[in-house]
Design a protein around this motif. Structure first.
Motif, short mmCIF file in Angstrom:
data_model
loop_
_atom_site.label_atom_id
_atom_site.label_comp_id
_atom_site.label_asym_id
_atom_site.label_seq_id
_atom_site.Cartn_x
_atom_site.Cartn_y
_atom_site.Cartn_z
N MET A 147 5.22 1.85 -3.31
CA MET A 147 3.95 1.16 -3.53
C MET A 147 4.12 -0.35 -3.45
O MET A 147 3.34 -1.05 -2.80
CB MET A 147 3.36 1.56 -4.89
CG MET A 147 2.80 2.96 -4.96
SD MET A 147 1.47 3.26 -3.77
CE MET A 147 0.31 1.98 -4.20
N PHE A 148 5.14 -0.87 -4.12
CA PHE A 148 5.40 -2.31 -4.08
C PHE A 148 5.69 -2.77 -2.64
O PHE A 148 5.25 -3.84 -2.21
CB PHE A 148 6.58 -2.67 -4.98
CG PHE A 148 6.23 -2.79 -6.43
CD1 PHE A 148 5.43 -3.83 -6.88
CD2 PHE A 148 6.70 -1.87 -7.36
CE1 PHE A 148 5.11 -3.95 -8.23
CE2 PHE A 148 6.37 -1.98 -8.71
CZ PHE A 148 5.57 -3.03 -9.14
N GLN A 149 6.41 -1.95 -1.91
CA GLN A 149 6.81 -2.30 -0.55
C GLN A 149 5.60 -2.41 0.37
O GLN A 149 5.45 -3.38 1.12
CB GLN A 149 7.78 -1.25 -0.03
CG GLN A 149 8.38 -1.55 1.33
CD GLN A 149 9.37 -0.47 1.75
OE1 GLN A 149 9.33 0.66 1.27
NE2 GLN A 149 10.27 -0.82 2.66
N PHE B 132 -6.80 -2.36 -5.84
CA PHE B 132 -7.10 -1.75 -7.14
C PHE B 132 -6.62 -0.30 -7.18
O PHE B 132 -6.02 0.15 -8.16
CB PHE B 132 -8.60 -1.81 -7.41
CG PHE B 132 -9.01 -1.08 -8.66
CD1 PHE B 132 -8.85 -1.66 -9.92
CD2 PHE B 132 -9.55 0.20 -8.59
CE1 PHE B 132 -9.23 -0.98 -11.06
CE2 PHE B 132 -9.93 0.88 -9.74
CZ PHE B 132 -9.76 0.28 -10.98
N LEU B 133 -6.88 0.43 -6.10
CA LEU B 133 -6.46 1.83 -6.06
C LEU B 133 -4.93 1.94 -6.04
O LEU B 133 -4.36 2.88 -6.58
CB LEU B 133 -7.05 2.52 -4.84
CG LEU B 133 -8.59 2.64 -4.83
CD1 LEU B 133 -9.07 3.29 -3.54
CD2 LEU B 133 -9.08 3.42 -6.03
N ALA B 134 -4.28 0.97 -5.41
CA ALA B 134 -2.82 0.97 -5.41
C ALA B 134 -2.27 0.79 -6.82
O ALA B 134 -1.26 1.41 -7.20
CB ALA B 134 -2.31 -0.13 -4.50
N VAL B 135 -2.91 -0.05 -7.61
CA VAL B 135 -2.50 -0.23 -9.01
C VAL B 135 -2.65 1.08 -9.77
O VAL B 135 -1.79 1.45 -10.58
CB VAL B 135 -3.34 -1.34 -9.68
CG1 VAL B 135 -3.10 -1.36 -11.18
CG2 VAL B 135 -2.98 -2.69 -9.08
N ALA B 136 -3.73 1.79 -9.48
CA ALA B 136 -3.95 3.07 -10.16
C ALA B 136 -2.88 4.09 -9.77
O ALA B 136 -2.45 4.90 -10.61
CB ALA B 136 -5.34 3.60 -9.83
N VAL B 137 -2.44 4.07 -8.51
CA VAL B 137 -1.37 4.97 -8.10
C VAL B 137 -0.07 4.60 -8.81
O VAL B 137 0.69 5.46 -9.24
CB VAL B 137 -1.18 4.94 -6.57
CG1 VAL B 137 0.05 5.74 -6.16
CG2 VAL B 137 -2.42 5.49 -5.88
#
Length: 501
Positions: A148-150, A329-334
Motif C-alpha cells: 500500500m505504501f509503495q 482515503f480508501l487506501a488509508v482504510a485498506v
C-alpha cells in the motif's frame, strides 16, 4: 498520480497520528499486566464486534482475496462467502466459556484458558509454542502494508515495511490491548465503509462503460475459466471441487479462537453482552469479506495488459476509478485492515513470553516478589513487541506471491492443534486432559505431515488445515471414549472449581 500521492501522504500522516494518539489513550488505561494483556471487561459489544471483525478481516481480506479473485476469477469467492459463516458459527461454541472462566480465573490467553480447562501445564506450554506460528500472519500483514505504501505513496517496499513496524510497535508498546482495541474499532469502521463502497461499485459496474452487464461480459471474456457460471476450477488446488471448498469451511471453525481473537471476548464488559456481540460480529464479518468483489471489478476495469502482483490490485483499481482524494482515503482504510490485525497478533505474541512462559511457568519456580514479577512481566510484554515485529519484518523483506495462502501456513497449525481440545471440549463434558493432549499432538502432526513436502505435500493450506481440524476432532472423540468413564465429568468439576473461587 502526483495528486493521489499528495493526498495519500496527507491522509496517511493524519491516520498515523490518530493511531499514535490512541496509543497514548491506551497507555493511560493500562495500569498493570492484565490490562496490557486483555483490557478485561472494558468495552461494549459494538466496539468489540468491530475489533473482532476487523481482526478476522485482515490485509489478506482487503488485498489478498481481491488478488485471488483477480487472478483466479469467480470460484475464489467461495473463500469470502464461507469463512465468516464458519468463523462466527465456531464462536458459538466457546465465546461464553472464554469470557466466564477468563473473568473468574483471571485467564489472559487462549493457551492459558485451555491449560486451565484441562488442568494441564503441558497443554498450555505446547499451545503457547504452537501459537508462535502467528508470526506468519504478521508477516503477511507487513507485506500488505508495504505494498500500500509503495503504490499509494511512492516509497519503496522496504521503507513501507519499516514505517509499518515502527508505527504499530510504538502504539502497542504504549497501551497493549487497550491500544489494540481502540485503534481496531476506528479501523473497523473505515473497513466497513470501504467494503460497502466496493460492493456498490461492483453492483453498478462503476468504471466500466455499459455498467454491470458489460462488466460481467468482460469478466467472461477475460477470465473464461473463472467466469460467474463456473463454481469450481478443474485441477485447482484450492477451488478444484466441492470437497476442497468444504475443507476450507471446516478449517475456519476454530478460526476465532486464535490467540489474537479469542482474548477479545475477555474485553467485553459482561457475559450478558455476548449475544449482542455475536450478532454485531456476524453483521460486520459478513460485510468485510465482500472486498473480494473488488478483484472481480478490476478484471473488467483494468487493462488486461497491466502487469502487477495480484495482491496490488485494490490500490491499483482505486487510483484508476476514483478521484485522487477518494482513492487516497480508501487506501488509508485498506491500511486499517492491515494494522487492525497486526496489532492484535503482536499483543498475543508478546503474551506467549510474558504470561504463558514467564508469569505462569518461571515465576512460580523462582524467589521473586509480586511487585518485581509484575514489573518484569510488563517489560517483557512491551519490549517483545519490537522483537516480534522486527523478526516478521526480516522475513517480509522478500514477499510471498499470495497473502491469503501464505498466512494460512501458520493458522493451519494453530487450528489443527486447538480444534479437538477447544471445539469438542466445549461441547462435550466428558472431554479430559489425556484426550486433549492426544488430540493436540495428533492434530498438529497431521497438519504438518499433510502439508509439508516430506509428507503428502498438499500445497493447499486450507485443505491441509481442514483435514487437520477433522482429524483433531475425531481423535478427541475417540480418545475421550477410550480414557474416560461415562460418569467422568471433567468440565463440571472445572465449573465447580470456578464457582468456589
Amino acid at each position: 498520480m502526483g495528486s493521489v500521492m499528495f493526498w495519500s501522504w496527507l491522509l496517511m500522516t493524519l491516520f498515523i497520528l490518530l493511531m499514535l494518539w490512541l496509543g497514548v489513550v491506551g497507555m493511560k488505561r493500562t495500569h498493570n499486566s492484565d490490562d496490557f494483556a486483555t483490557a478485561r471487561s472494558s468495552y461494549g459489544p459494538i466496539t468489540i464486534a468491530l475489533v473482532i471483525a476487523a481482526g478476522i478481516s485482515s490485509g489478506s481480506t482487503f488485498m489478498g482475496m481481491p488478488g485471488l479473485a483477480y487472478a483466479v476469477g469467480a470460484p475464489s469467492l467461495w473463500y469470502p462467502l464461507l469463512y465468516p459463516v464458519s468463523t462466527v458459527f465456531g464462536m458459538l461454541f466457546f465465546a461464553k466459556a472464554i469470557k466466564e472462566y477468563g473473568d473468574k480465573l483471571g485467564t489472559r490467553t487462549i493457551p492459558e484458558f485451555i491449560g486451565n480447562r484441562y488442568n494441564s501445564s503441558f497443554l498450555r506450554l505446547v499451545l503457547a509454542i504452537i501459537s508462535v506460528l502467528l508470526i506468519f500472519y504478521v508477516i503477511s500483514q507487513l507485506v500488505a502494508a508495504a505494498i500500500m505504501f509503495q503504490i499509494m505513496m511512492g516509497v519503496s517496499y522496504h521503507v513501507g515495511i519499516v514505517i509499518t513496524v515502527v508505527v504499530i510497535g510504538i502504539y502497542v508498546f504504549m497501551g497493549g490491548s487497550h491500544s489494540d482495541i481502540l485503534t481496531d474499532a476506528i479501523q473497523g469502521l473505515l473497513m466497513v465503509l470501504v467494503a460497502v463502497i466496493v460492493v456498490v461499485c461492483f453492483a453498478t459496474g462503476y468504471g466500466v462503460d455499459g455498467g454491470f452487464g458489460e462488466l460481467i461480459q468482460r469478466i467472461n471474456e477475460r477470465r473464461p475459466e473463472g467466469s460467474f457460471d463456473k463454481l469450481f476450477i478443474n485441477g485447482d488446488k484450492t477451488y478444484g471441487n466441492i470437497w476442497l471448498v468444504l475443507l476450507l469451511l471446516v478449517a475456519h471453525l476454530p478460526f476465532a479462537v486464535q490467540p489474537h481473537l479469542g482474548n477479545k471476548f475477555m474485553a467485553v464488559k459482561s457475559t450478558k453482552d455476548l449475544k449482542n456481540l455475536l450478532m454485531y460480529t456476524t453483521m460486520f464479518a459478513t460485510i468485510l469479506p465482500l472486498m473480494g468483489l473488488g478483484g472481480m471489478l478490476a478484471i473488467g476495469v483494468l487493462d488486461p495488459s497491466t502487469t502487477m502482483k495480484p495482491d496490488a490490485v485494490i490500490p491499483t483499481l482505486f487510483t484508476q476509478i476514483f478521484p485522487p482524494f477518494i482513492a487516497a482515503f480508501l487506501a488509508v482504510a485498506v491500511l486499517s485492515a492491515v494494522m487492525s490485525t497486526s496489532d492484535g497478533l503482536v499483543v498475543s505474541l508478546t503474551q506467549i513470553l510474558a504470561n504463558d512462559i514467564f508469569r505462569l511457568s518461571i515465576v512460580p519456580k523462582i524467589n521473586i516478589s509480586e511487585e518485581k514479577a509484575e514489573h518484569y512481566e510488563m517489560q517483557i510484554s512491551r519490549y517483545s513487541t519490537f522483537l516480534f515485529l522486527i523478526l516478521a519484518g526480516i522475513v517480509a523483506w522478500n514477499p510471498p506471491e499470495f497473502l491469503s495462502i501464505f498466512m494460512w501456513i501458520g493458522i493451519g497449525g494453530i487450528v489443527s492443534a486447538t480444534a479437538g481440545p477447544l471445539v469438542v471440549g466445549s461441547l462435550w463434558k466428558r472431554a479430559n486432559k489425556i484426550s486433549a493432549i492426544i488430540s493436540l499432538v495428533v492434530g498438529t502432526l497431521s497438519y504438518w505431515i499433510i502439508y509439508l513436502p516430506f509428507g503428502f505435500n498438499v500445497s493447499n493450506p486450507f485443505a491441509a488445515a481442514g483435514l487437520g481440524v477433522i482429524i483433531s476432532m475425531i481423535t478427541m472423540i475417540i480418545a475421550t471414549l477410550a480414557t474416560s468413564k461415562s460418569t467422568d465429568n471433567t468440565l463440571l468439576r472445572f465449573e465447580e472449581t470456578v464457582e468456589e473461587m
